[in-house]
Design a protein around this motif. Structure first.
Motif, PDB file in Angstrom:
ATOM      1  N   THR A  33      39.247  32.636 -62.053  1.00 34.78           N
ATOM      2  CA  THR A  33      40.113  33.653 -62.627  1.00 34.78           C
ATOM      3  C   THR A  33      41.536  33.446 -62.149  1.00 34.78           C
ATOM      4  N   VAL A 166      31.875  36.658 -70.052  1.00 39.03           N
ATOM      5  CA  VAL A 166      33.318  36.736 -70.255  1.00 39.03           C
ATOM      6  C   VAL A 166      33.880  38.012 -69.648  1.00 39.03           C
ATOM      7  N   THR A 171      38.785  33.014 -72.525  1.00 46.51           N
ATOM      8  CA  THR A 171      38.000  32.354 -71.486  1.00 46.51           C
ATOM      9  C   THR A 171      37.551  31.017 -72.040  1.00 46.51           C
ATOM     10  N   VAL A 186      39.273  31.890 -66.801  1.00 43.13           N
ATOM     11  CA  VAL A 186      39.812  32.993 -67.592  1.00 43.13           C
ATOM     12  C   VAL A 186      41.323  32.850 -67.666  1.00 43.13           C
TER      13      VAL A 186
END
Length: 205
Positions: A33, A166, A171, A186
């Protein structure tokens, strides 16, 4: 450095260059992320799904595979067998309301056209338009952005296999030619950044 550890390192590097995405909630597959991406916390705690690199003396974890069946915008059936058609497959999950998704799609369209299909392919998944719903907006956005690669509409099978992992859009997931999951991230990125990652992953195959 084994293939999986190298891939995860690449995704860690990539996260530093990512742009903002649109938030969501949930995660099953291990996904990196971006620090500036507005997403829920990712907790990849399933067995064999840790996003942390293994110690040098530890064997590579068992590969992760997914199964699904969906329909593209032309009504063709697509399953996980599509991964065997290319050495590397990039699965880009996007939404019609997501500006970062739409901004990166022209670059993804260009990227898809620069490789032979046996080497690399991109598949889009529209997370907010389900099979049977009006897809005219999706058709229009794909045409406007030049993202001329297959796009699948959401359904229960795709939701369970992909969308449940997700935590925000866009993503992006990567799979090798045998369908093994290589990693995901992401957030959106420039074409040049994706190109560097794709080339590194192809070299690692």
């Amino acid at each position: 450095m084994n293939k999986l550890r190298k891939s995860l390192l690449l995704f860690l590097m990539l996260s530093l260059a990512l742009l903002v995405g649109c938030g969501g909630d949930s995660s099953q597959l291990p996904i990196e992320t971006a620090p500036e991406t507005e997403t829920a916390d990712v907790s990849p705690d399933q067995e064999g799904a840790s996003s942390e690199s293994a110690p040098p003396d530890q064997e590579e974890p068992t590969p992760i595979y997914i199964t699904f069946e969906g329909t593209d915008l032309e009504g063709n059936t697509v399953s996980q067998e599509v991964f065997t058609q290319s050495k590397l497959t990039m699965v880009n999950v996007w939404a019609t309301y997501c500006n970062p998704c739409l901004r990166e799609m022209p670059g993804l369209g260009e990227l898809a056209s620069e490789y032979g299909p046996e080497e690399f392919q991109i598949i889009g998944i529209v997370s907010d338009v389900w099979e049977g719903e009006d897809q005219s907006l999706v058709d229009s956005l794909v045409q406007e952005t030049g993202a001329a690669y297959p796009h699948l509409l959401a359904n229960d099978s795709i939701n369970q296999a992909v969308l449940s992992s997700v935590s925000g859009v866009p993503t992006t997931f990567f799979f090798d030619g045998e369908g093994a999951y290589l990693g995901g991230v992401v957030g959106s990125a420039e074409k040049s950044t994706w190109e560097e990652i794709v080339n590194e992953l192809l070299e690692a195959q």
